[in-house]
Design an enzyme around this catalytic site. Structure first.
Site, PDB file in Angstrom:
ATOM      1  N   TYR A 143     -37.724  65.690  51.426  1.00 33.43           N
ATOM      2  CA  TYR A 143     -38.841  65.143  52.193  1.00 33.43           C
ATOM      3  C   TYR A 143     -38.377  64.242  53.332  1.00 33.43           C
ATOM      4  O   TYR A 143     -39.135  63.960  54.256  1.00 33.43           O
ATOM      5  CB  TYR A 143     -39.784  64.354  51.281  1.00 33.43           C
ATOM      6  CG  TYR A 143     -40.556  65.188  50.290  1.00 33.43           C
ATOM      7  CD1 TYR A 143     -40.505  66.578  50.311  1.00 33.43           C
ATOM      8  CD2 TYR A 143     -41.321  64.594  49.318  1.00 33.43           C
ATOM      9  CE1 TYR A 143     -41.204  67.341  49.398  1.00 33.43           C
ATOM     10  CE2 TYR A 143     -42.033  65.344  48.386  1.00 33.43           C
ATOM     11  CZ  TYR A 143     -41.965  66.722  48.438  1.00 33.43           C
ATOM     12  OH  TYR A 143     -42.663  67.471  47.521  1.00 33.43           O
ATOM     13  N   LYS A 193     -31.575  71.706  39.639  1.00 33.44           N
ATOM     14  CA  LYS A 193     -31.399  73.150  39.818  1.00 33.44           C
ATOM     15  C   LYS A 193     -29.925  73.391  40.138  1.00 33.44           C
ATOM     16  O   LYS A 193     -29.549  73.999  41.143  1.00 33.44           O
ATOM     17  CB  LYS A 193     -32.314  73.656  40.936  1.00 33.44           C
ATOM     18  CG  LYS A 193     -32.430  75.184  40.999  1.00 33.44           C
ATOM     19  CD  LYS A 193     -33.045  75.800  39.761  1.00 33.44           C
ATOM     20  CE  LYS A 193     -33.228  77.315  39.954  1.00 33.44           C
ATOM     21  NZ  LYS A 193     -33.591  77.983  38.693  1.00 33.44           N
ATOM     22  N   ASP A 225     -37.182  75.067  36.699  1.00 36.23           N
ATOM     23  CA  ASP A 225     -38.094  76.123  36.271  1.00 36.23           C
ATOM     24  C   ASP A 225     -38.309  76.090  34.761  1.00 36.23           C
ATOM     25  O   ASP A 225     -39.434  76.245  34.277  1.00 36.23           O
ATOM     26  CB  ASP A 225     -37.584  77.505  36.727  1.00 36.23           C
ATOM     27  CG  ASP A 225     -36.099  77.707  36.504  1.00 36.23           C
ATOM     28  OD1 ASP A 225     -35.391  76.730  36.179  1.00 36.23           O
ATOM     29  OD2 ASP A 225     -35.625  78.849  36.680  1.00 36.23           O
ATOM     30  N   ASP A 249     -42.408  65.608  42.390  1.00 32.34           N
ATOM     31  CA  ASP A 249     -43.739  65.788  42.961  1.00 32.34           C
ATOM     32  C   ASP A 249     -44.479  66.900  42.218  1.00 32.34           C
ATOM     33  O   ASP A 249     -45.660  66.767  41.865  1.00 32.34           O
ATOM     34  CB  ASP A 249     -43.593  66.134  44.444  1.00 32.34           C
ATOM     35  CG  ASP A 249     -44.896  66.006  45.217  1.00 32.34           C
ATOM     36  OD1 ASP A 249     -45.926  65.640  44.615  1.00 32.34           O
ATOM     37  OD2 ASP A 249     -44.884  66.269  46.434  1.00 32.34           O
ATOM     38  N   ASP A 253     -47.448  66.524  38.604  1.00 36.23           N
ATOM     39  CA  ASP A 253     -48.800  67.085  38.617  1.00 36.23           C
ATOM     40  C   ASP A 253     -49.007  68.077  37.474  1.00 36.23           C
ATOM     41  O   ASP A 253     -50.116  68.181  36.932  1.00 36.23           O
ATOM     42  CB  ASP A 253     -49.086  67.762  39.961  1.00 36.23           C
ATOM     43  CG  ASP A 253     -49.531  66.775  41.033  1.00 36.23           C
ATOM     44  OD1 ASP A 253     -49.638  65.578  40.711  1.00 36.23           O
ATOM     45  OD2 ASP A 253     -49.773  67.185  42.173  1.00 36.23           O
TER      46      ASP A 253
END
Length: 371
Positions: A143, A193, A225, A249, A253
Site C-alpha cells: 500500500y 506467501k 490462502d 486487510d 474482514d
C-alpha cells in the site's frame, strides 16, 4: 486532581457523526469512575474535510492528532467522493493519519458475543467462544511501496505497485504480536506467501528470529490462502494472527464476518509511543446515514480499546465491554445484528439513539456495582 487526557474526536463521514457521540459519552462515564478527565477536541477528516477545506487531511487536524493522547474516529468515505482522483479521496485522510502518527500496528479483534452466535455465517458450535486478534502491519507493504502508478507502455496501460518490507518493520510488528500472544492464549500464527514472494520469505525469517525472545509463545506459519480457508473451516484454532498490510486487510474482514456483523467490531492502530487511533471497522455506511439505523456498539468497543491501550485504564475498558454484553443479553438489536431473531420473544429492534441510551444506562449500573 483528575488525570487529564486529551482526546481528539473525528466524526468523519456517513454514520460517523451518529455513532461517535455514543462512544464519547461512554468514555466520559467510564473514565470518570477511574479519576480520568477527558479534554475533548474535534477535527475534520475524510469527505467532510474535502468539502470544507479541499483536502482529506487538513494540516490542523494532523497537528491536533499529534498533540492528543488518543484519537477516536467515526468513519471516512462515501460514493459522493469516489470520482475524485485517487490522491484526493477521503481514504487518503486516513492513510495520512496512519503515516503522520506512525501508527504501524493495527489490532483487529474478532470477538463473538454469545447472544449473537446465530448471526455468524458459520454454525454456532464453530464460533461459540470465538476470540481472535489479528495484528496487521499498517504503514508498509504494497500500500505504500514505490514505485507505483499507472503509465502507458507500447500503447497499453500498465499498473505498478511495489511490495516492500524492511527488516525493522517486520521485527517491530512481530514483537507487538508476540507480546499480545503472551498475555492471551500463548499462540501466534504468522501469515505470509513465502512460497512465491521473496518479501514474505524475509517476513517469515525475521518472525522466526524474533520468536527466540518469546519461548512461552507457540509460533506457527500459514500461507495466506490456507489461512483464509482455515478461518472459515475452524476459526477457534487461532489465538493471535500477525501478517502484513495487504493480507491483514483481507483476513481481518474474513474474520469479521465470523462474528456476524461488521457493526460489532472495533479496531486500534498504535504507534510505538502508545498513541492510538481507534475506529470501528464498519465504514461510513452512507446508505443508512441519518436514519437512526446505525449500530453504535463497534464505536463503543473501539472506545474500550482506547482505554486499554492508550490511557492505561483497563478497568474502564472492561466496564464498557460489560455494558455492551448486557444490552445484548437484554435482547436489544439494531437491524444489522437482528436477523431472524426479531421474530422471537424478548428481542427488540432499536435504532442508534435507543441503543446508545440503553448502553449508557447499563454502563452506569456496571460502574455502580463495581464501587
Amino acid at each position: 486532581m483528575a488525570n487529564l487526557k486529551d482526546i481528539l474526536v473525528l466524526d468523519g463521514d456517513g454514520i460517523g457523526p451518529e455513532v461517535a457521540p455514543v462512544a464519547v459519552d461512554a468514555l466520559r462515564l467510564a473514565l470518570g469512575s477511574e479519576g480520568v478527565e477527558m479534554r475533548l477536541d474535534h477535527g475534520l477528516v475524510g469527505g467532510r474535510a474535502i468539502d470544507e477545506t479541499g483536502t482529506p487531511l487538513p494540516e490542523e487536524t494532523l497537528a491536533k492528532a499529534q498533540a492528543a493522547d488518543a484519537i477516536l474516529l467515526g468513519a471516512v468515505g462515501g460514493p459522493r467522493w469516489e470520482q475524485l482522483p485517487m490522491a484526493q479521496r477521503p481514504e487518503k485522510g486516513l492513510l495520512g493519519l496512519r503515516y503522520g502518527l506512525e501508527l504501524f500496528a493495527n489490532l483487529r479483534p474478532a470477538l463473538l458475543f454469545e447472544p449473537l452466535a446465530h448471526a455468524s455465517s458459520l454454525k454456532s458450535e464453530r464460533v461459540s467462544g470465538l476470540d481472535i486478534l489479528i495484528v496487521r502491519e499498517l504503514t508498509g507493504g504494497i500500500y505504500f511501496g514505490e514505485p507505483r502508478g499507472v503509465s502507458v507502455d507500447e500503447n497499453e496501460r500498465v499498473g505498478v505497485n511495489t511490495y516492500v518490507y524492511r527488516e525493522h518493520e517486520i521485527e517491530r510488528i512481530a514483537r507487538v504480536a508476540f507480546e499480545l500472544a503472551e498475555r492471551r492464549g500463548g499462540r501466534l500464527c504468522s501469515v505470509d506467501k513465502a512460497n512465491v514472494l521473496e518479501v514474505t520469505q524475509l517476513w517469515r525469517d525475521v518472525v522466526n528470529e524474533v520468536a527466540s525472545d518469546y519461548p512461552d509463545v507457540q509460533l506457527s506459519h500459514l500461507y495466506v490462502d490456507n489461512a483464509g480457508m482455515q478461518l472459515v473451516r475452524d476459526p477457534k484454532q487461532f489465538d493471535v494472527i500477525v501478517t502484513g498490510n495487504m493480507f491483514g486487510d483481507i483476513l481481518s474482514d474474513v474474520a469479521a464476518m465470523l462474528t456476524g456483523s461488521l457493526g460489532m467490531l472495533p479496531s486500534a492502530s498504535l504507534a510505538a509511543s502508545g498513541k492510538g487511533l481507534y475506529e470501528p471497522v464498519h465504514g461510513s455506511a452512507p446508505d443508512i446515514a441519518g436514519q437512526d439505523r446505525a449500530n453504535p456498539l463497534a464505536m463503543v468497543l473501539s472506545a474500550a480499546m482506547l482505554c486499554r491501550y492508550s490511557l492505561d485504564a483497563p478497568g474502564a475498558g472492561a466496564a464498557i465491554e460489560s455494558a455492551v454484553g448486557r444490552v445484548l443479553d437484554r435482547g436489544l438489536r439494531t437491524a444489522d445484528i437482528a436477523g431472524e431473531e426479531v421474530r422471537t420473544n424478548g428481542i427488540e429492534l432499536v435504532g442508534t439513539r435507543a441503543m446508545g441510551e440503553a448502553l449508557l444506562a447499563e454502563l452506569t449500573d456496571v460502574l455502580k456495582e463495581a464501587e
